[in-house]
Design an enzyme around this catalytic site. Sequence first.
Site, short mmCIF file in Angstrom:
data_model
loop_
_atom_site.label_atom_id
_atom_site.label_comp_id
_atom_site.label_asym_id
_atom_site.label_seq_id
_atom_site.Cartn_x
_atom_site.Cartn_y
_atom_site.Cartn_z
NE ARG A 267 9.15 -12.90 5.77
CZ ARG A 267 8.09 -12.36 5.16
NH1 ARG A 267 6.91 -12.95 5.27
NH2 ARG A 267 8.20 -11.25 4.46
CE LYS B 37 12.62 -11.71 -0.93
NZ LYS B 37 11.41 -11.53 -0.12
CG ASN C 75 -0.71 -5.01 -3.39
OD1 ASN C 75 -0.65 -4.85 -4.61
ND2 ASN C 75 0.12 -4.45 -2.52
N GLY D 221 11.06 0.45 4.33
CA GLY D 221 9.75 0.11 3.76
C GLY D 221 9.70 0.35 2.27
CE LYS E 289 39.61 -32.44 -21.38
NZ LYS E 289 40.96 -32.10 -20.96
C1 UD1 Z 1 4.35 -6.33 -0.01
C2 UD1 Z 1 3.13 -5.40 0.00
C3 UD1 Z 1 1.89 -6.26 0.13
C4 UD1 Z 1 1.81 -7.24 -1.01
C5 UD1 Z 1 3.08 -8.08 -1.10
C6 UD1 Z 1 3.00 -8.87 -2.40
C7 UD1 Z 1 3.87 -3.31 1.04
C8 UD1 Z 1 3.84 -2.48 2.26
N1 UD1 Z 1 3.24 -4.47 1.11
O1 UD1 Z 1 4.42 -7.01 1.22
O2 UD1 Z 1 0.72 -5.43 0.11
O3 UD1 Z 1 0.67 -8.07 -0.87
O4 UD1 Z 1 4.24 -7.24 -1.12
O5 UD1 Z 1 4.21 -9.33 -2.88
O6 UD1 Z 1 4.42 -2.91 0.05
N2 UD1 Z 1 11.99 -3.90 -0.12
C9 UD1 Z 1 13.00 -2.97 -0.25
N3 UD1 Z 1 13.21 -2.07 0.73
C10 UD1 Z 1 12.45 -2.04 1.85
C11 UD1 Z 1 11.42 -2.99 1.99
C12 UD1 Z 1 11.20 -3.89 0.99
O7 UD1 Z 1 13.70 -2.95 -1.27
O8 UD1 Z 1 12.70 -1.17 2.69
C13 UD1 Z 1 11.76 -4.86 -1.20
C14 UD1 Z 1 11.99 -6.29 -0.76
O9 UD1 Z 1 13.34 -6.67 -1.01
C15 UD1 Z 1 11.00 -7.07 -1.63
C16 UD1 Z 1 9.89 -6.06 -1.92
O10 UD1 Z 1 10.41 -4.79 -1.60
O11 UD1 Z 1 11.57 -7.47 -2.85
C17 UD1 Z 1 8.66 -6.34 -1.10
O12 UD1 Z 1 9.00 -6.34 0.26
P1 UD1 Z 1 8.45 -7.45 1.24
O13 UD1 Z 1 9.03 -7.20 2.56
O14 UD1 Z 1 8.61 -8.79 0.65
O15 UD1 Z 1 6.90 -7.03 1.26
P2 UD1 Z 1 5.67 -7.94 1.67
O16 UD1 Z 1 5.62 -8.01 3.14
O17 UD1 Z 1 5.68 -9.20 0.90
CA CA Z 2 7.25 -10.31 -0.37
#
Ligand code: UD1
Ligand code: CA
Length: 465
Positions: free
Chosen positions: A16, A23, A174, A83, A356
């Site tokens: 996004r 990011k 969360n 995930g 400078k």
């Molecule tokens: C996640 C939580 C959500 C919470 C939110 C708050 C989960 C499933 N959901 O959602 O409950 O409210 O954060 O901030 O955890 N990342 C990885 N590898 C992956 C996926 C993600 O390193 O395979 C990292 C991303 O770079 C990021 C963090 O994990 O820094 C969270 O991932 P993101 O996709 O932002 O999760 P949210 O959808 O915000």
């Molecule tokens: Ca997030």
Amino acid sequence: MNDTVAIVLAAGLGTRMKSDRPKGLHSLAGSPLIHWPVGAALDAGCSRVVVVVGHGADEVEASVRKRFPGADLVFPRQEQQLGTAHATLCAREAAEGFRSALLINGDLPLLTAGTLRSLGSAFAASGGAFALVTASVDDPGGFGRIERGPGRGIERIVERRDATAEQTAIHEVNVGVYLARTDLLFPLLDRVGDTNSVGEFYFTDVVKMLRQQGFQVGDLVLDTPEEAMQVNDRIELAACELALHLRHARQLMSEGVTLHRPASIMIDPDCTVGRDSEVWPSVEMHAGTRVGQRCIVGRGAVLSGVTVADGVEIKPYCVLTDSIVEDDCKLGPFSHLRPASVMRRGAHVGNFVEMKKTDLGAGSKANHLTYLGDCTVGRKVNIGAGTITCNYDGVNKLPTVIEDGVFIGSDSQLVAPVTVGHDAYVAAGATITKDVPPGALALTRVTQVHVDGYVQRKRLKQGSR
Ligand code: UD1
Ligand code: CA
């Protein structure tokens, strides 16, 4: 928290953000996003920080190592972003030997070390198995929702995209920060499945699994929900940056600094301002700038990597970079201090003066339209309007020395390398190419001549044509 390993998740692409840059490397309030949660974990006392990286892994690793030299850092790779549960499993080896793991989503720049320590207390109070941070927010947007049981204990986290209408209406969310016993956590993560709306392995599934096994899930509910602000896109990046600046502004004001229109001022959190100093609108301070007490920083000034002592007045629209300003100096409006400039006690520079790599001695003044480059200026020197050091011969930068008590007349050029001896005078309009002896007057003007009656003769001639 020295038996605790922090695991910061930063492998995601951040789709996004619509960016080619990972990011975690987008900057806000002076630091890349990923530096914020890593810094909070280290400040909270975690002895090791494991940063799970994927997209732009090498760049992210290099940036974090550079910012936190000497810290125990490990950077496991998550090749495919399956995930948050899968990402955490990538940190398993690096977490071995630690009793507990503090898991932090990498996109939470406002999270504080204080909150992480409070989570430690909530963890201990709830039996020491698992605890997480929640917040009550007006707009729960894309956050996971917290479902509590009849006894108000946390039962599960439901992701927004998998939530029923009833669950979507929940305002407790969360935050993405958890503390867990490692011997419980990793075996549970092995069992997390991907049967949900997006086919991802959700870290958040461990909550209901722990409850099924009868473990209590502790919670820390944030007093200030701004700590839950996350960066998923550029709009949230801007909102988080503003929140970081305003939080630092409130801190400074509480310590006795006057900020006029604080919402327009960007003082990065690594910058300090002393008591009874006054900062006017649209000022920026970056890169560890330190401003002392009783200073005035006028509108629109941009200070980066600068140390300003006490009682200094910076009039509007000055730009100062990697320089030092001692007590009671005055600058501006529109002065420019480029890197490695020093203003000694009580020195003045005025409008359209550029320095400078120049050391301007105590009580010395250059008040108008001047360029001083590679120059050492002694004490109590007066540099007239329009003075220029000619410090570059097209190949080399060359030094100019102006000793104590010198008076440089207006519109002079000092062709480096050159020294003007102490107490010498340089007459206005001079081009100085040779050293001036102490106490001498240097005069390089062509003698002025007058041609009497010239104008009248010229007009007569023109009229007669
Ligand atoms: C996640 C939580 C959500 C919470 C939110 C708050 C989960 C499933 N959901 O959602 O409950 O409210 O954060 O901030 O955890 N990342 C990885 N590898 C992956 C996926 C993600 O390193 O395979 C990292 C991303 O770079 C990021 C963090 O994990 O820094 C969270 O991932 P993101 O996709 O932002 O999760 P949210 O959808 O915000
Ligand atoms: Ca997030």
